[in-house]
Enzyme design. Structure first.
Site, PDB file in Angstrom:
ATOM      1  N   SER A 249      30.471  -6.933  37.024  1.00 42.86           N
ATOM      2  CA  SER A 249      30.625  -6.856  36.128  1.00 42.86           C
ATOM      3  C   SER A 249      29.614  -6.466  34.338  1.00 42.86           C
ATOM      4  CB  SER A 249      31.078  -8.213  35.511  1.00 42.86           C
ATOM      5  OG  SER A 249      30.593  -8.611  33.898  1.00 42.86           O
TER       6      SER A 249
ATOM      7  N   GLN B 217      32.030  -2.289  35.997  1.00 44.44           N
ATOM      8  CA  GLN B 217      33.663  -2.762  34.838  1.00 44.44           C
ATOM      9  C   GLN B 217      33.416  -2.853  33.879  1.00 44.44           C
ATOM     10  OE1 GLN B 217      33.240  -6.495  33.329  1.00 44.44           O
ATOM     11  NE2 GLN B 217      34.841  -6.095  32.300  1.00 44.44           N
TER      12      GLN B 217
ATOM     13  N   TYR C 142      33.720  -3.925  29.254  1.00 47.39           N
ATOM     14  CA  TYR C 142      34.705  -4.208  28.255  1.00 47.39           C
ATOM     15  C   TYR C 142      34.376  -2.849  27.512  1.00 47.39           C
ATOM     16  CZ  TYR C 142      34.962  -8.676  29.695  1.00 47.39           C
ATOM     17  OH  TYR C 142      35.582  -9.432  30.862  1.00 47.39           O
TER      18      TYR C 142
ATOM     19  N   THR D  75      38.345  -3.185  31.223  1.00 47.10           N
ATOM     20  CA  THR D  75      39.268  -4.418  31.612  1.00 47.10           C
ATOM     21  C   THR D  75      40.265  -4.689  30.001  1.00 47.10           C
ATOM     22  OG1 THR D  75      37.611  -5.383  32.833  1.00 47.10           O
ATOM     23  CG2 THR D  75      38.960  -7.316  31.486  1.00 47.10           C
TER      24      THR D  75
ATOM     25  N   ARG E 150      39.163 -21.595  26.805  1.00 42.37           N
ATOM     26  CA  ARG E 150      38.450 -22.367  27.781  1.00 42.37           C
ATOM     27  C   ARG E 150      37.931 -23.159  27.241  1.00 42.37           C
ATOM     28  NH1 ARG E 150      35.648 -16.847  30.650  1.00 42.37           N
ATOM     29  NH2 ARG E 150      38.249 -15.318  29.361  1.00 42.37           N
TER      30      ARG E 150
ATOM     31  N   LYS F 222      42.461  -2.993  34.385  1.00 42.12           N
ATOM     32  CA  LYS F 222      42.028  -3.679  35.078  1.00 42.12           C
ATOM     33  C   LYS F 222      42.414  -4.969  34.302  1.00 42.12           C
ATOM     34  CE  LYS F 222      39.162  -7.389  37.047  1.00 42.12           C
ATOM     35  NZ  LYS F 222      39.306  -9.073  35.834  1.00 42.12           N
TER      36      LYS F 222
ATOM     37  N   SER G  93      45.795  -7.676  37.664  1.00 39.79           N
ATOM     38  CA  SER G  93      45.281  -8.741  36.323  1.00 39.79           C
ATOM     39  C   SER G  93      45.542  -9.925  35.805  1.00 39.79           C
ATOM     40  CB  SER G  93      43.879  -8.832  37.438  1.00 39.79           C
ATOM     41  OG  SER G  93      42.800  -9.682  37.318  1.00 39.79           O
TER      42      SER G  93
ATOM     43  N   HIS H 185      43.008 -12.013  35.185  1.00 37.10           N
ATOM     44  CA  HIS H 185      41.783 -12.170  34.889  1.00 37.10           C
ATOM     45  C   HIS H 185      41.675 -13.872  35.716  1.00 37.10           C
ATOM     46  CE1 HIS H 185      38.545 -10.880  32.350  1.00 37.10           C
ATOM     47  NE2 HIS H 185      37.855 -12.315  32.242  1.00 37.10           N
TER      48      HIS H 185
ATOM     49  N   ARG I 177      42.375 -16.573  32.877  1.00 36.70           N
ATOM     50  CA  ARG I 177      41.191 -17.205  31.447  1.00 36.70           C
ATOM     51  C   ARG I 177      41.617 -16.768  30.696  1.00 36.70           C
ATOM     52  NH1 ARG I 177      36.450 -18.543  34.486  1.00 36.70           N
ATOM     53  NH2 ARG I 177      35.094 -17.411  33.367  1.00 36.70           N
TER      54      ARG I 177
ATOM     55  N   ASP J 148      43.802  -8.944  41.595  1.00 39.57           N
ATOM     56  CA  ASP J 148      43.309  -9.899  42.321  1.00 39.57           C
ATOM     57  C   ASP J 148      44.317 -11.621  41.693  1.00 39.57           C
ATOM     58  OD1 ASP J 148      42.033 -10.367  39.696  1.00 39.57           O
ATOM     59  OD2 ASP J 148      40.506  -9.210  39.978  1.00 39.57           O
ATOM     60  N   GLY J 149      43.638 -12.602  41.746  1.00 40.12           N
ATOM     61  CA  GLY J 149      44.448 -13.638  41.205  1.00 40.12           C
ATOM     62  C   GLY J 149      44.385 -14.848  42.762  1.00 40.12           C
TER      63      GLY J 149
ATOM     64  N   ARG K 164      42.978 -16.537  49.172  1.00 39.49           N
ATOM     65  CA  ARG K 164      41.816 -17.580  49.155  1.00 39.49           C
ATOM     66  C   ARG K 164      42.476 -17.613  50.623  1.00 39.49           C
ATOM     67  NH1 ARG K 164      39.925 -17.040  44.788  1.00 39.49           N
ATOM     68  NH2 ARG K 164      40.799 -18.734  43.494  1.00 39.49           N
TER      69      ARG K 164
ATOM     70  N   ARG L 234      36.890 -15.806  41.897  1.00 41.00           N
ATOM     71  CA  ARG L 234      35.513 -17.372  42.722  1.00 41.00           C
ATOM     72  C   ARG L 234      35.220 -17.119  44.215  1.00 41.00           C
ATOM     73  NH1 ARG L 234      39.874 -17.689  39.117  1.00 41.00           N
ATOM     74  NH2 ARG L 234      39.292 -18.894  36.987  1.00 41.00           N
TER      75      ARG L 234
HETATM   76  C1  LIG Z   1      33.590 -16.842  36.476  1.00 39.93           C
HETATM   77  C2  LIG Z   1      34.605 -16.197  36.075  1.00 39.93           C
HETATM   78  C3  LIG Z   1      34.074 -14.740  35.649  1.00 39.93           C
HETATM   79  C4  LIG Z   1      34.557 -13.651  35.413  1.00 39.93           C
HETATM   80  N1  LIG Z   1      33.284 -12.489  34.357  1.00 39.93           N
HETATM   81  C5  LIG Z   1      34.496 -11.630  34.827  1.00 39.93           C
HETATM   82  C6  LIG Z   1      33.621  -9.848  33.905  1.00 39.93           C
HETATM   83  O1  LIG Z   1      33.235 -10.412  33.196  1.00 39.93           O
HETATM   84  N2  LIG Z   1      35.086  -9.165  33.398  1.00 39.93           N
HETATM   85  C7  LIG Z   1      36.107  -8.677  33.882  1.00 39.93           C
HETATM   86  O2  LIG Z   1      36.494  -8.216  33.777  1.00 39.93           O
HETATM   87  N3  LIG Z   1      37.258 -10.003  34.925  1.00 39.93           N
HETATM   88  C8  LIG Z   1      36.069 -11.077  34.562  1.00 39.93           C
HETATM   89  N4  LIG Z   1      36.798 -12.625  35.388  1.00 39.93           N
HETATM   90  C9  LIG Z   1      37.815 -11.681  36.290  1.00 39.93           C
HETATM   91  C10 LIG Z   1      37.945 -11.562  37.545  1.00 39.93           C
HETATM   92  O3  LIG Z   1      37.418  -9.995  37.217  1.00 39.93           O
HETATM   93  C11 LIG Z   1      39.126 -11.336  38.645  1.00 39.93           C
HETATM   94  O4  LIG Z   1      40.003 -11.276  37.907  1.00 39.93           O
HETATM   95  C12 LIG Z   1      39.753 -13.579  38.945  1.00 39.93           C
HETATM   96  O5  LIG Z   1      38.421 -13.882  38.934  1.00 39.93           O
HETATM   97  C13 LIG Z   1      39.959 -12.911  40.340  1.00 39.93           C
HETATM   98  O6  LIG Z   1      41.026 -14.579  40.189  1.00 39.93           O
HETATM   99  P1  LIG Z   1      40.460 -15.323  41.393  1.00 39.93           P
HETATM  100  O7  LIG Z   1      39.293 -15.866  41.402  1.00 39.93           O
HETATM  101  O8  LIG Z   1      40.809 -16.454  41.721  1.00 39.93           O
HETATM  102  O9  LIG Z   1      39.856 -14.232  42.929  1.00 39.93           O
HETATM  103  C14 LIG Z   1      36.165 -13.014  35.931  1.00 39.93           C
HETATM  104  C15 LIG Z   1      36.193 -14.077  36.175  1.00 39.93           C
HETATM  105  C16 LIG Z   1      35.705 -15.856  36.683  1.00 39.93           C
HETATM  106  C17 LIG Z   1      36.676 -16.715  37.483  1.00 39.93           C
HETATM  107  C1  LIG Z   2      31.710 -14.110  29.407  1.00 39.91           C
HETATM  108  C2  LIG Z   2      32.473 -12.603  29.941  1.00 39.91           C
HETATM  109  C3  LIG Z   2      31.658 -11.951  29.250  1.00 39.91           C
HETATM  110  C4  LIG Z   2      33.287 -12.899  31.115  1.00 39.91           C
HETATM  111  C5  LIG Z   2      33.922 -14.374  31.381  1.00 39.91           C
HETATM  112  O1  LIG Z   2      34.148 -15.489  31.497  1.00 39.91           O
HETATM  113  C6  LIG Z   2      35.310 -13.533  31.902  1.00 39.91           C
HETATM  114  O2  LIG Z   2      35.730 -12.421  31.593  1.00 39.91           O
HETATM  115  O3  LIG Z   2      36.659 -14.670  32.527  1.00 39.91           O
END
Ligand SMILES: Cc1cc2nc3c(=O)[nH]c(=O)nc-3n(C[C@H](O)[C@H](O)[C@H](O)COP(=O)(O)O)c2cc1C
Ligand SMILES: CC(C)CC(=O)C(=O)O
Length: 349
Positions: free
Chosen positions: A105, A128, A130, A156, A165, A222, A244, A246, A249, A275-276, A279, A299
């Site tokens: 990241s 990755q 932004y 992304t 959140r 992404k 994805s 995300h 999130r 992704d997503g 498990r 995760r």
């Molecule tokens: C704690 C956390 C931080 C993340 N940070 C980023 C990030 O910095 N950049 C990004 O493109 N996606 C980020 N993501 C999304 C993940 O790349 C991914 O799309 C997602 O976690 C996939 O789902 P899963 O956690 O169920 O495997 C983050 C996800 C989590 C849970």
């Molecule tokens: C703090 C962000 C840049 C990363 C994050 O939490 C996410 O992308 O879900």
């Protein structure tokens, strides 16, 4: 040792401060999409084949010319030091040992150069990003990724603004602990400071054109969910897609990713990842059946890291590898490439 990713999550939850667990586990708004990602996999049922004589399975796949040992990559997640003092360096060592891709990241608590050093020559490292509003900053980040030996650039595009959140707001978690930083954002302005990562609301296909022109690395988008966007991406020179939402999130109630992937894989010729909510090994087999080349896990890696550091990440990846191997054997497939669409049926219960 835990027997499943679910058990790793329970261990991580016990070990982490509440605000860290919530940051990692949580999602946007009502977290409908967080749950939907996992539930959608459970709703799909496998229709196995028998008596095909498969003594051994080959889990390997190729991505942009690199052979990796299983169809699972590490999706980018921010702030690994919140999970373990070694942070992304531990993750990189575990990914290298597993023989798969780590997508680091931009919001890592170690720089991409240090992550590359920790992973060593065996690590297939992707970066990755932004896209930032200042093109010069984006260019510097891309150069740093190239200099670190990254093999692809993941952009992304599902975050023009930050998702809402509620767990983080409730816990007052808005900044890293004092002294910790997004190390990729250091020294970008000449004054030695660390810039904040910007979410840029006016991003458009022009920015993607600019980025593709900026680098020889394959660019992967992404956060694409609509098949029309997937087609447009390829028209703009994008070489891969990571389907994805995300991890639920960003846009809550967005479609579960396993429900989006088949329609995208049907309309593009580039590698499609998803992704997503992955498990279990059976989830991976379902994604392959829908046309994905590989899946990403977010995760699960953090749960491994928080539970047992570098070894925990290794154990999570090896659990998945064993589960995929078993799922292939039980569905009558000799390799990741042999998984066909007719292995999956919608649940009719
Ligand atoms: C704690 C956390 C931080 C993340 N940070 C980023 C990030 O910095 N950049 C990004 O493109 N996606 C980020 N993501 C999304 C993940 O790349 C991914 O799309 C997602 O976690 C996939 O789902 P899963 O956690 O169920 O495997 C983050 C996800 C989590 C849970
Ligand atoms: C703090 C962000 C840049 C990363 C994050 O939490 C996410 O992308 O879900």
């Amino acid at each position: 040792m835990p027997f499943s990713i679910r058990e790793f999550e329970a261990l991580a939850r016990d070990r982490l401060p509440r605000y860290v667990y919530d940051f990692m586990a949580g999602g946007a708004d009502d977290e409908v999409t967080v749950r939907a990602n996992e539930n959608a996999f459970a709703r799909l049922r496998l229709l196995p084949r028998v008596l095909r004589g498969r003594p051994k399975r080959d889990l390997g796949i190729t991505l942009f010319g690199d052979e990796i040992t299983m169809p699972v990559v590490l999706s980018p997640t921010a702030f690994h030091r919140l999970a373990d003092p070694e942070g992304e360096l531990a993750t990189a060592r575990a990914a290298a040992r597993a023989g798969t891709v780590m997508i680091a990241s931009m919001a890592s608590t170690a720089s991409i150069g240090d992550i590359a050093k920790a992973g060593g020559a065996d690590l297939a490292l992707w970066f990755q990003a932004y896209i930032q509003s200042d093109t010069g900053i984006t260019r510097t980040l891309v150069r740093r990724a190239e200099d670190a030996g990254c093999r692809a650039l993941v952009v992304t595009v599902d975050s023009p603004v930050f998702g809402w959140r509620e767990r983080d707001h409730r816990n007052g978690f808005h900044h890293l602990p004092v002294g910790w930083h997004c190390e990729n954002m250091r020294d970008l302005t000449g004054d030695g400071g660390v810039l904040d990562i910007e979410m840029v609301a006016d991003l458009s296909w022009d920015h993607i054109d600019q980025l593709v022109a900026m680098t020889d690395l394959p660019v992967v988008l992404k956060g694409v969910l609509h098949p029309d966007d997937a087609v447009t991406a390829v028209d703009h020179g994008v070489r891969g897609l990571l389907v994805s939402n995300h991890g639920g999130r960003q846009l809550d109630t967005a479609i579960a990713t396993i429900d989006a992937v088949a329609d995208i894989a049907a309309v593009v010729d580039v590698p499609v990842l998803v992704d997503g909510g992955v498990r279990r090994g059976t989830d991976v087999v379902k994604a392959l059946a829908f046309g994905a080349r590989a899946v990403g896990v977010g995760r699960p890696v953090l749960w491994g890291l928080a539970a047992r550091g570098e070894d925990g990440v290794t154990e999570v990846l090896e659990l998945l590898r064993a589960e995929i191997d078993r799922a292939l054997a039980l569905t009558g497939c000799a390799s990741a490439h042999e998984v066909a669409r007719d292995l999956v049926r919608e649940d009719r219960c």
